[in-house]
Scaffold this active site. Structure first.
Site, short mmCIF file in Angstrom:
data_model
loop_
_atom_site.label_atom_id
_atom_site.label_comp_id
_atom_site.label_asym_id
_atom_site.label_seq_id
_atom_site.Cartn_x
_atom_site.Cartn_y
_atom_site.Cartn_z
N LYS A 110 -30.56 15.85 21.61
CA LYS A 110 -30.74 15.26 22.93
C LYS A 110 -32.02 14.46 22.91
O LYS A 110 -32.93 14.76 22.13
CB LYS A 110 -30.85 16.36 23.99
CG LYS A 110 -30.54 15.89 25.39
CD LYS A 110 -29.05 15.62 25.52
CE LYS A 110 -28.51 15.82 26.90
NZ LYS A 110 -27.08 16.19 26.82
N1 GLU Z 1 -24.71 13.58 27.46
C1 GLU Z 1 -23.40 14.12 27.35
C2 GLU Z 1 -23.46 15.64 27.21
O1 GLU Z 1 -24.39 16.26 27.63
C3 GLU Z 1 -22.59 13.45 26.25
C4 GLU Z 1 -23.13 13.55 24.87
C5 GLU Z 1 -22.37 12.69 23.87
O2 GLU Z 1 -21.38 12.07 24.24
O3 GLU Z 1 -22.81 12.65 22.73
O4 GLU Z 1 -22.53 16.26 26.77
#
Ligand code: GLU
Length: 421
Positions: A110
């Site tokens: 993240k």
């Molecule tokens: N931000 C989204 C999540 O928390 C998507 C992450 C992604 O598609 O890699 O799952």
């Protein structure tokens, strides 16, 4: 395990506590635990940009990669005022369990920048997005770490990320980012994927507890990409959306809200505020209203020990990451009247279709919408069934079942590979 690290803070503590409970259940020896939960690496960068008034502003950015055991890391990038490295690390850990549960060949990651994106002009937002990606170049890549949208970022930001990375490589590398616009190498169905997945799983939860979706009611906290698509999809399935909120306003009407009109208002103005005076409601009370389906689809830690016993819903569908604290979880465990669809299952639609986007990008072979949605539903169905089966067989909450399935995948892979990743 020593929790006092650069990550320490309430959100990482939550991820750690959840992991400890699951590690106890799985009988993971203490000496193996830190290796599984503590992120592999983290990068903190400062991102200076020229403001429109000629001044220079510096924003703090982060990226945390949780583990490299199953393939590249994967996860969104969040632009929000209170982003810090502990929150980003917790979100990276949750991404790991989420990807593992869905059977995706990724570790979790993240990233984020501590900024209110609404306080920036479009030019400033572009400068900040590009500068952040530029700082990340040695750290990311299609086989290292693949970014995606999260709170406060969107397809346009992903296009800027991809373009910046590509310029430095001297060629277009669309697979370094997912959630891109379809015109720039994205996949059909990514934008809607998280909300659609939430709606699909709500339908499956309703089947499981013998509840008719048609004629039921829903309250949704958060009206961004996840909340608004979930609202639209559920309304099409006959669910009456009686409450919605975002950072700017909350609306509640027992007779039902006009989701299309709300979505149009947000498209035009950027937020729910100003939509209607009549249905205005106290945002903090919204979660406590009686409804069939409650969907927190905004931030962490909104279902707490203070309100968990007061929820009046039958299904709690966690569109957001980490909306329920471990203390609230302990209360919900004793509430068989509430079926919890835990975040790592409930909002996995987004990363599942991100995976499809990555695969399509690597092959340069693109699928149609039916193919994307069919595969999405099949993947979610598999996870949903696995979670229900484990919860029943081992008498676990759905959250502990989902987390233990995810943690187990990572644990087994780490035991097979050794210490390196
Ligand atoms: N931000 C989204 C999540 O928390 C998507 C992450 C992604 O598609 O890699 O799952």
């Amino acid at each position: 395990m020593n929790a006092s690290s650069i990550y320490s803070g309430p959100v990482f503590e939550m991820a750690r506590q959840q992991f400890e409970a699951v590690a106890d259940h799985l009988d993971i020896p203490t000496h193996e635990r830190a290796r599984i939960v503590i992120p592999k690496r983290a990068l903190a960068v400062s991102c200076p940009i020229h403001r429109d008034d000629g001044s220079v502003a510096v924003f703090q950015g982060y990226r945390v990669q949780h583990h490299l055991t199953l393939g590249p890391t994967k996860g969104g990038t969040r632009f929000a005022p209170n982003v810090d490295v502990g929150e980003v690390a917790a979100l990276a850990v949750w991404m790991s369990w989420k990807c593992a549960l869905a059977g995706l060949p990724y570790g979790g990651a993240k990233g984020g920048i501590a900024v209110d994106p609404r306080s920036l002009s479009r030019r400033e937002l572009e400068a900040l997005s590009r500068r952040y990606m530029q700082e990340m170049i040695p750290f990311v890549g299609p086989h290292t770490d693949v970014m995606a949208p999260d709170m406060g970022t969107n397809e346009q930001v992903m296009a800027w990320f991809m373009d910046t990375y590509s310029m430095y490589q001297g060629q277009t590398v669309s697979e370094v980012v997912t959630g891109k616009p379809v015109e720039s190498g994205g996949t059909i169905g990514r934008r809607e994927a998280t909300g659609r997945g939430v709606a699909y799983l709500v339908g499956r939860a309703a089947d499981t507890i013998n509840l008719q979706l048609n004629g039921s009611t829903a309250i949704i906290q958060g009206f961004g990409n996840v909340g608004s698509v979930a609202a639209t999809t559920l309304q099409a399935a006959g669910v009456n959306i009686i409450g919605v909120s975002d950072h700017s306003a909350a609306y509640f009407d027992r007779r039902g809200l006009d989701v299309a009109a709300l979505a149009e208002h947000v498209r035009k103005t950027g937020a729910l505020a100003g939509y209607s005076r009549e249905a205005l409601f106290d945002a903090s009370d919204l979660l406590l209203q009686e409804c069939t389906i409650l969907i927190p689809a905004a931030v962490e830690r909104v279902v707490t020990e203070k309100n968990a016993s007061l929820l009046k819903c039958r299904i709690l569908a966690e569109g957001a990451n980490g909306p329920t604290t471990p203390q609230a979880d302990a209360i919900l465990r004793d509430r068989p009247d509430v079926f919890v669809i835990p975040d790592v299952l409930c909002n996995a639609g987004g990363v599942i279709v991100s995976y499809f986007e990555w695969v399509q990008g690597l092959q340069q072979l693109f699928w149609n919408e039916t193919e994307v949605n069919d595969r999405l539903n099949r993947t979610l169905e598999r996870s949903f069934q696995a979670v229900c089966k484990r919860a029943t067989q081992q008498r676990l909450s759905t959250r502990d079942a989902a987390l233990s399935l995810g943690v187990e995948v990572v644990l087994k892979a780490k035991r097979m590979r050794g210490l390196f990743p």
